[in-house]
Design an enzyme around this catalytic site. Structure first.
Site, short mmCIF file in Angstrom:
data_model
loop_
_atom_site.label_atom_id
_atom_site.label_comp_id
_atom_site.label_asym_id
_atom_site.label_seq_id
_atom_site.Cartn_x
_atom_site.Cartn_y
_atom_site.Cartn_z
N TYR A 280 -56.10 46.03 -33.53
CA TYR A 280 -55.28 47.16 -33.97
C TYR A 280 -55.49 48.38 -33.09
O TYR A 280 -54.54 49.03 -32.65
CB TYR A 280 -55.62 47.49 -35.43
CG TYR A 280 -55.00 48.75 -35.95
CD1 TYR A 280 -53.67 48.76 -36.37
CD2 TYR A 280 -55.73 49.93 -36.07
CE1 TYR A 280 -53.09 49.92 -36.87
CE2 TYR A 280 -55.17 51.09 -36.56
CZ TYR A 280 -53.85 51.08 -36.97
OH TYR A 280 -53.27 52.22 -37.46
N SER B 175 -53.05 56.78 -34.05
CA SER B 175 -54.24 56.64 -34.88
C SER B 175 -55.46 57.00 -34.06
O SER B 175 -55.50 56.79 -32.84
CB SER B 175 -54.38 55.20 -35.39
OG SER B 175 -55.64 54.99 -36.00
#
Length: 251
Positions: A157, A144
């Site tokens: 995250y 990501s």
């Protein structure tokens, strides 16, 4: 074996209900892929995904897999590779977590880290070893852009994805010259169940767009894929901003 364009005839998805993974599988089945393994926790969603892919013309099997149970990874993946060569392993599992809540409940933050990083390290190494033993194949890791630089809004995250990204890059270097190709995919904000209800970030994308980028990356044997491609420039700029400036940005 892969076809002349580098696309797989057989693949294994770790995280068999991932929207990005399933969009990718549907795209590859429409090209050449015929054998698909979906690995995930047994559930109606997993079986439903398998049935949809069967309707699309693929031979699909499921296998029980839990990212939070690393001790079971060797057995789970061993069952798959024992049935024949796998051209592509797509590591697609992960959780977003709830930043505000997880800051107050550290054990929840640990669960995010264990799923996104620890579980991926174990599964990635098991898959890589199996691919290397057969002498060919690709490992595609869904990372990501959140891992490029930790943001206040999602640093739990983001830090887990930063670790995953660094691991996957190092694994790719370790496997260079073995016949095994590692590709790291860095999507931005993806409109999916995981992000439902969240405010969209700039350059938001879709599972189908990520799937198209993955296919192109496989054809080119890319090592890193940004989705959309413009994020490469954006994140390069953000990564080098002084922290005092970065903190003031609405990111």
């Amino acid at each position: 074996m892969k076809d002349a364009f580098g696309l797989p005839q057989s693949l294994l998805v770790l995280g068999g209900t991932s929207e990005i993974a399933l969009a990718t599988v549907r795209r590859l089945v429409a090209r050449r892929t015929r054998t698909v393994w979906l690995a995930g926790r047994p559930s109606p969603a997993l079986e439903g995904a398998a049935e949809q892919l069967r309707d699309a013309g693929a031979e699909v099997r499921t296998v029980a897999f839990d990212a939070l149970d690393p001790e079971s990874h060797e057995e789970a993946l061993g069952k798959v590779f024992a049935e024949g060569d796998i051209d592509l392993v797509l590591l697609a599992f992960g959780v977003l977590g709830d930043q505000a809540h997880d800051e107050r409940e550290p054990l929840n933050a640990v669960r995010v880290a264990q799923t996104n990083y620890t579980g991926a390290v174990c599964a990635g190494l098991v898959a890589a070893r199996s691919l290397q033993a057969q002498g060919h194949g690709s490992l595609v890791v869904l990372s990501s852009v959140a891992g490029e630089r930790a943001r206040r809004a999602n640093f739990i995250y983001g830090s887990s994805k930063a670790g995953l990204d660094a691991f996957a890059q190092g694994l790719g270097d370790a496997l260079h010259g073995t016949g095994v190709h590692v590709m790291v995919v860095r999507p931005g904000f993806v409109r999916s169940r995981m992000t439902e209800g969240m405010e969209e970030a700039p350059l938001a994308t879709t599972p189908e767009a990520v799937a198209a980028a993955i296919e192109l990356g496989l054809r080119r044997r890319s090592e890193t894929v940004w989705v959309p491609g413009a994020l490469r420039v954006v994140m390069s700029t953000l990564r080098h901003l002084p922290r005092t400036v970065f903190r003031r940005l609405p990111v």
